[in-house]
Design a protein around this motif. Structure first.
Motif, PDB file in Angstrom:
ATOM      1  N   THR A  31      51.236   5.577  17.819  1.00  0.00           N
ATOM      2  CA  THR A  31      50.336   4.493  17.439  1.00  0.00           C
ATOM      3  C   THR A  31      49.517   4.847  16.196  1.00  0.00           C
ATOM      4  O   THR A  31      49.114   5.989  16.006  1.00  0.00           O
ATOM      5  CB  THR A  31      49.388   4.171  18.608  1.00  0.00           C
ATOM      6  N   HIS A  32      49.235   3.817  15.366  1.00  0.00           N
ATOM      7  CA  HIS A  32      48.406   3.950  14.177  1.00  0.00           C
ATOM      8  C   HIS A  32      47.091   3.204  14.386  1.00  0.00           C
ATOM      9  O   HIS A  32      47.011   2.266  15.180  1.00  0.00           O
ATOM     10  CB  HIS A  32      49.120   3.371  12.948  1.00  0.00           C
ATOM     11  N   ASN A  33      46.089   3.601  13.633  1.00  0.00           N
ATOM     12  CA  ASN A  33      44.811   2.914  13.685  1.00  0.00           C
ATOM     13  C   ASN A  33      44.960   1.508  13.100  1.00  0.00           C
ATOM     14  O   ASN A  33      45.462   1.354  11.981  1.00  0.00           O
ATOM     15  CB  ASN A  33      43.765   3.704  12.885  1.00  0.00           C
TER      16      ASN A  33
ATOM     17  N   THR B  57      46.032   2.075   8.884  1.00  0.00           N
ATOM     18  CA  THR B  57      47.152   2.705   9.580  1.00  0.00           C
ATOM     19  C   THR B  57      47.453   4.120   9.104  1.00  0.00           C
ATOM     20  O   THR B  57      48.301   4.794   9.696  1.00  0.00           O
ATOM     21  CB  THR B  57      48.433   1.847   9.440  1.00  0.00           C
ATOM     22  N   ALA B  58      46.754   4.587   8.080  1.00  0.00           N
ATOM     23  CA  ALA B  58      46.915   5.980   7.657  1.00  0.00           C
ATOM     24  C   ALA B  58      46.060   6.922   8.499  1.00  0.00           C
ATOM     25  O   ALA B  58      46.133   8.137   8.322  1.00  0.00           O
ATOM     26  CB  ALA B  58      46.542   6.124   6.183  1.00  0.00           C
ATOM     27  N   HIS B  59      45.285   6.370   9.437  1.00  0.00           N
ATOM     28  CA  HIS B  59      44.369   7.174  10.237  1.00  0.00           C
ATOM     29  C   HIS B  59      44.752   7.127  11.720  1.00  0.00           C
ATOM     30  O   HIS B  59      45.430   6.203  12.174  1.00  0.00           O
ATOM     31  CB  HIS B  59      42.936   6.679  10.055  1.00  0.00           C
TER      32      HIS B  59
ATOM     33  N   THR C 169      31.871   9.743  18.563  1.00  0.00           N
ATOM     34  CA  THR C 169      32.805  10.687  17.946  1.00  0.00           C
ATOM     35  C   THR C 169      32.070  11.419  16.828  1.00  0.00           C
ATOM     36  O   THR C 169      30.989  10.998  16.409  1.00  0.00           O
ATOM     37  CB  THR C 169      34.029   9.964  17.344  1.00  0.00           C
ATOM     38  N   PRO C 170      32.639  12.492  16.285  1.00  0.00           N
ATOM     39  CA  PRO C 170      31.968  13.177  15.186  1.00  0.00           C
ATOM     40  C   PRO C 170      31.854  12.351  13.917  1.00  0.00           C
ATOM     41  O   PRO C 170      31.029  12.657  13.047  1.00  0.00           O
ATOM     42  CB  PRO C 170      32.854  14.410  14.957  1.00  0.00           C
ATOM     43  N   GLY C 171      32.687  11.328  13.780  1.00  0.00           N
ATOM     44  CA  GLY C 171      32.683  10.496  12.585  1.00  0.00           C
ATOM     45  C   GLY C 171      33.762   9.442  12.694  1.00  0.00           C
ATOM     46  O   GLY C 171      34.269   9.163  13.789  1.00  0.00           O
ATOM     47  N   PRO C 172      34.174   8.840  11.574  1.00  0.00           N
ATOM     48  CA  PRO C 172      35.280   7.875  11.616  1.00  0.00           C
ATOM     49  C   PRO C 172      36.597   8.570  11.921  1.00  0.00           C
ATOM     50  O   PRO C 172      36.689   9.800  11.904  1.00  0.00           O
ATOM     51  CB  PRO C 172      35.262   7.282  10.199  1.00  0.00           C
ATOM     52  N   ALA C 173      37.616   7.799  12.200  1.00  0.00           N
ATOM     53  CA  ALA C 173      38.924   8.342  12.562  1.00  0.00           C
ATOM     54  C   ALA C 173      39.469   9.248  11.465  1.00  0.00           C
ATOM     55  O   ALA C 173      39.492   8.866  10.286  1.00  0.00           O
ATOM     56  CB  ALA C 173      39.899   7.197  12.823  1.00  0.00           C
ATOM     57  N   PRO C 174      39.916  10.454  11.827  1.00  0.00           N
ATOM     58  CA  PRO C 174      40.505  11.350  10.822  1.00  0.00           C
ATOM     59  C   PRO C 174      41.781  10.758  10.222  1.00  0.00           C
ATOM     60  O   PRO C 174      42.485   9.971  10.856  1.00  0.00           O
ATOM     61  CB  PRO C 174      40.829  12.614  11.623  1.00  0.00           C
ATOM     62  N   GLU C 175      42.061  11.166   9.004  1.00  0.00           N
ATOM     63  CA  GLU C 175      43.284  10.707   8.349  1.00  0.00           C
ATOM     64  C   GLU C 175      44.478  11.439   8.946  1.00  0.00           C
ATOM     65  O   GLU C 175      44.389  12.603   9.335  1.00  0.00           O
ATOM     66  CB  GLU C 175      43.209  10.952   6.841  1.00  0.00           C
ATOM     67  N   GLY C 176      45.610  10.735   9.029  1.00  0.00           N
ATOM     68  CA  GLY C 176      46.816  11.300   9.607  1.00  0.00           C
ATOM     69  C   GLY C 176      46.889  11.042  11.093  1.00  0.00           C
ATOM     70  O   GLY C 176      45.900  10.670  11.728  1.00  0.00           O
TER      71      GLY C 176
ATOM     72  N   VAL D 277      44.056  13.825  16.617  1.00  0.00           N
ATOM     73  CA  VAL D 277      43.568  12.669  17.372  1.00  0.00           C
ATOM     74  C   VAL D 277      42.050  12.631  17.466  1.00  0.00           C
ATOM     75  O   VAL D 277      41.480  11.749  18.094  1.00  0.00           O
ATOM     76  CB  VAL D 277      44.172  12.631  18.795  1.00  0.00           C
ATOM     77  N   GLY D 278      41.374  13.567  16.829  1.00  0.00           N
ATOM     78  CA  GLY D 278      39.926  13.584  16.840  1.00  0.00           C
ATOM     79  C   GLY D 278      39.374  14.479  17.940  1.00  0.00           C
ATOM     80  O   GLY D 278      40.053  14.809  18.905  1.00  0.00           O
ATOM     81  N   SER D 279      38.129  14.861  17.780  1.00  0.00           N
ATOM     82  CA  SER D 279      37.490  15.771  18.733  1.00  0.00           C
ATOM     83  C   SER D 279      36.752  14.996  19.823  1.00  0.00           C
ATOM     84  O   SER D 279      36.046  14.041  19.528  1.00  0.00           O
ATOM     85  CB  SER D 279      36.496  16.671  18.003  1.00  0.00           C
ATOM     86  N   PRO D 280      36.890  15.432  21.086  1.00  0.00           N
ATOM     87  CA  PRO D 280      36.170  14.794  22.190  1.00  0.00           C
ATOM     88  C   PRO D 280      34.815  15.431  22.465  1.00  0.00           C
ATOM     89  O   PRO D 280      34.261  15.293  23.550  1.00  0.00           O
ATOM     90  CB  PRO D 280      37.123  15.002  23.367  1.00  0.00           C
TER      91      PRO D 280
END
Length: 450
Positions: free
Chosen positions: A139-141, A145-147, A377-384, A388-391
């Motif tokens: 799945t993409h954001n 969709t790059a995030h 979350t720590p910030g906006p969705a990471p690129e790539g 999947v980001g930090s919990p």
């Protein structure tokens, strides 16, 4: 005249009222959802299983029931997407792993029984991480969709964030609802532990697992969650209790303006500068209705205890997958299961003892406010898509079993949404939703501070 897909942007309560009165047909609402899926699914990839004709067939049946005067549930005809770790009778449920390719359950999970009883229309099964853990799905954001869209419940969050479906259900083991909801610009709500039965849902870590819901607004999330709450004899985490009126509570006006405790947590230094600045400005905007509160330094060790409980219980839950399908599991999951299998019973039990300790410390703050205000979350969705980001900003509340909700009130300079997380008292979900709705509506009227 054809149906306008923009109808899906209406609050779910309004859609349900139109469906119940006959002003809107389930077939038309289903077609609106199908049109949005046709337009966005190729880019977003939210669905693990989807069949347009199955959707249309359900809609026709629901319209026939209404036409015959049969009893209508609160979600009659409303499209709902469900994570692919929740069993659906005679519908593929692959749990995000090739080890379960071709798996078709014979019976519905408890949550599906409740959705069908409420009259909901199953729009499809959404993508999830491998066995509901952290291996990225396809799945993409939907915003960019790059995030990444986040972790395990990313398909459900993306389906709502993309406007393909008004409601979706996900699973939560340590941030898998709040994180994806925040990244995809949706409201993500995780109820108090033990509120929603888990029978028929893939077990990840029984001490932590719960369901969560996604919607475009707090009222809609409350409406879906209310249909799912309740006791189930097969789930020892649930208990007989009066059924909460979550929608009425979310709509109600607080007797006094809510008070918030701004809690940075010991992990504040892991938040991006943009998230830190945005949360501090929001707290300042709330002025005298928001005070700062600190957690004791010992809370910084929550991640150690959380991971110990999570990995030990995963090793037990997935022992069969490791024995029969080890070659089909990702390397990262195999390593996690190996670590979990090596944890000593005394260390696991000692880690579990910290759940009540952390809960008591957090409740001491909640005694002085209506909700804790903290990053989702720590910030906006990471690129790539690999990250999947930090919990880090969700594990503490999940470990303590507390209800949480993320609101898409903030935006980064690159246009990606950022979530404001609210945390409530154990079992006081109605109060949390009322407070969240107040904040949501206040920010809509006044505008989120720049």
């Amino acid at each position: 005249m054809g149906i306008d897909p923009e109808i899906l942007t209406l609050p779910v309560a309004g859609l349900a009222a139109r469906l119940a009165s006959g002003a809107l047909r389930a077939c038309d609402l289903a077609e609106a959802s199908l049109m949005r899926i046709a337009a966005r699914e190729e880019a977003v990839g939210a669905f693990a299983w989807f069949d347009a004709e199955f959707v249309r067939r359900q809609a026709r049946i629901l319209d026939e029931w209404r036409g015959r005067g049969r009893a209508l549930g609160p979600l009659h005809g409303v499209p709902v997407a469900v994570a692919d770790t929740i069993d659906t009778a005679r519908v593929s449920t692959r749990n995000g792993t090739p080890a379960d390719a071709g798996r078709v359950p014979e019976a519905d999970a408890a949550i599906m029984e409740r959705l069908r009883g409420a009259g909901a229309l199953l729009i499809g099964k959404t993508e999830t991480a491998e066995l509901g853990y952290r291996h990225p799905p396809r799945t993409h954001n939907p915003v960019n969709t790059a995030h990444t869209p986040g972790g395990a419940s990313s398909g459900s969050a993306a389906a709502v964030g993309a406007g393909m479906v008004p409601l979706a259900v996900g699973v939560e083991g340590g941030g898998s609802v709040i994180g994806p909801g925040a990244y995809c610009g949706a409201v993500g709500y995780k109820p108090s532990f033990g509120s929603v039965p888990r029978r028929g849902t893939l077990a990840l870590a029984p001490s932590l697992d719960s369901h969560g819901v996604f919607a475009a607004d707090v009222e809609s999330a409350a409406m879906l969650a209310e249909a799912l709450f309740g006791y189930d004899a097969a789930d020892p985490a649930t208990s007989p209790a009066p059924h909460p009126r979550l929608l009425d509570a979310a709509r109600s006006t607080p007797p006094v303006r809510p008070t918030f405790a701004f809690v940075r947590t010991p992990f504040w230094d892991q938040a991006d500068d943009v998230m830190q600045a945005a949360l501090e400005e929001l707290a300042a905007h709330l002025a005298e209705r928001c005070f700062q509160a600190e957690l004791p330094a010992i809370f910084a060790e929550c991640g150690i205890h959380f991971e110990r409980v999570l990995e030990a219980e995963m090793a037990r839950s997935f022992v069969g997958y490791g024995q029969r399908h080890g070659e089909l599991l990702s390397e990262s999951l195999r390593e996690t299961l190996e670590r979990g299998g090596a944890i000593l019973a005394r260390d696991y039990l000692a880690a579990k003892d910290w759940q009540s300790v952390y809960r008591a410390g957090i409740m001491a703050i909640l005694d002085r406010c209506d909700a804790i205000l903290t990053p989702a979350t720590p910030g906006p969705a990471p690129e790539g898509l690999d990250n999947v980001g930090s919990p880090v900003f969700t594990r503490l509340w999940t470990f303590a079993g507390l209800p949480t909700i993320t609101l898409p009130l903030l935006e980064a300079e690159n246009g990606l949404p950022m979530g404001v997380q609210l945390v409530g008292r154990l079992g006081e979900d109605a109060r949390l939703l009322r407070t969240a709705h107040w904040l949501e509506q206040t920010m809509l009227r006044e505008g989120t501070p720049e």
